[in-house]
Design an enzyme around this catalytic site. Structure first.
Site, PDB file in Angstrom:
ATOM      1  CG  ASN A  35      -6.761  22.218  17.467  1.00 16.51           C
ATOM      2  OD1 ASN A  35      -7.751  22.661  18.029  1.00 16.51           O
ATOM      3  ND2 ASN A  35      -6.231  21.052  17.782  1.00 16.51           N
ATOM      4  CG  HIS A  74      -9.380  22.232  21.876  1.00 17.40           C
ATOM      5  ND1 HIS A  74      -9.314  21.255  22.826  1.00 17.40           N
ATOM      6  CD2 HIS A  74      -8.747  21.739  20.789  1.00 17.40           C
ATOM      7  CE1 HIS A  74      -8.671  20.205  22.326  1.00 17.40           C
ATOM      8  NE2 HIS A  74      -8.316  20.489  21.094  1.00 17.40           N
TER       9      HIS A  74
END
Length: 329
Positions: A134, A190
């Site tokens: 991420n 996401h």
């Protein structure tokens, strides 16, 4: 005749997700039960991390997987990515205490610029890249922009964990097997802003939306539960979701390579302007896969509520992109 081995690179290979991922890849879950693999494992050039990676490789050896045709340890992406068919970019800089999101973005921009350049230099031009680390969509965007000789469509981000989380929430709500639900979509980033959308979904051929028929549940329970599921797991387990993330990464690549048989799945892919999403933004879209290619499901109707949600998650992505623009090659 036995198939030639495929080369799979995994970054952050000694980390939590890596530990859940590697044994399943070596067992044939990623590319098929008849496909030998060579694992090219990248970890940071830190003595402790490299030592941990050695331990993981010892365990992989001790499983005596018939499909594991070889494995190598690396601290440099220029060697780790040599001639690879698949790249699972799991390693990323986690957010430390007191760290602003922009600090996280710039730390990761350095990592993914270097990895994109290495992919461009030494990987096969047909390499399939999945970014798990991420902020996954923006990290995938950075890698894509750093690898001009590899088709942009080969760079993807993992929305499959959100997709699978949404599927299981719907299955629980309807008290039905999760495999019976089709045509679910997760739009966007996401992150907690992503938008799980069951307006087109079916269960046993019937509309999920009609079966649930509860707009308040959708807005106040379903969407926030899926969006905050990662935080809920950290709260419960004291560690972030690793096995479920690894499972989603396997699903994503497995389906991309081997096909979805007409089923819809969600992948973070570079937009070409579909659904009003600006070109090159890596955004969660509904796709089907066959013959090693994904194909977007186009022409779905976007109602006012959905457009609002899709724009909200897009704005976050555009903000992240703007935050790394100056760091790109």
């Amino acid at each position: 005749m036995a198939k030639a081995p495929m080369r799979v690179a995994v970054t952050g290979a000694a980390g939590q997700i890596g530990y859940s991922l590697l044994f399943r890849i070596a067992n044939g879950d990623l590319l098929g039960k008849d496909q030998p693999v060579i694992l090219q494992l990248l970890e940071i050039p830190d003595e402790k991390a490299q030592k941990a990676l050695t331990g993981v490789m010892m365990e992989l050896e001790d499983c005596a997987f018939p499909l594991l045709a070889g494995m190598t340890a690396h601290s440099d992406p220029m060697t780790a990515f040599k001639d690879i068919d698949v790249a699972l970019l799991v390693g990323a800089r986690p957010r430390g205490p007191g760290m602003e999101r922009k600090d996280l973005l710039s730390a990761n921009a350095q990592i993914f610029t270097a990895q994109g350049k290495a992919l461009n230099a030494v990987a096969k031009k047909t390499v399939k890249v999945l970014v798990v680390g991420n902020p996954a969509n923006t990290n995938a965007y950075i890698a894509m922009k750093s690898a001009p000789d590899i088709p942009a469509k080969n760079f993807t981000a993992m929305l499959r964990l959100d997709h699978n989380r949404a599927l299981s929430q719907l299955a629980n709500k309807l008290n039905k097997p999760v495999a019976d639900i089709e045509k679910l979509v997760v739009w966007g980033n996401h992150s907690p802003t992503m938008y799980p959308d069951y307006r087109f979904a079916t269960i046993d051929g019937k509309s999920v939306k009609d079966s649930i028929n509860d707009a308040a549940w959708n807005k106040d329970v379903f969407i926030p539960t899926v969006g905050k599921r990662g935080a809920a797991i950290i709260e419960a387990r004291g560690l972030s979701s690793a096995a479920s993330a690894a499972n989603a990464a396997i699903d994503h690549i497995h389906d991309w390579v081997l096909g979805t048989n007409g089923k819809w799945v969600t992948m973070g892919i570079p937009s070409k302007g579909e659904y009003g999403i600006p070109a090159e933004v890596i955004y969660g879209f509904p796709v089907t896969c066959e013959n090693g290619e994904y194909k977007m499901i186009e022409g779905l109707e976007i109602d006012e509520f959905s457009r609002e949600r899709m724009t909200h998650t897009l704005n976050e992505l555009l903000e992240e992109q703007a935050g790394v623009k100056h760091l790109l090659p």
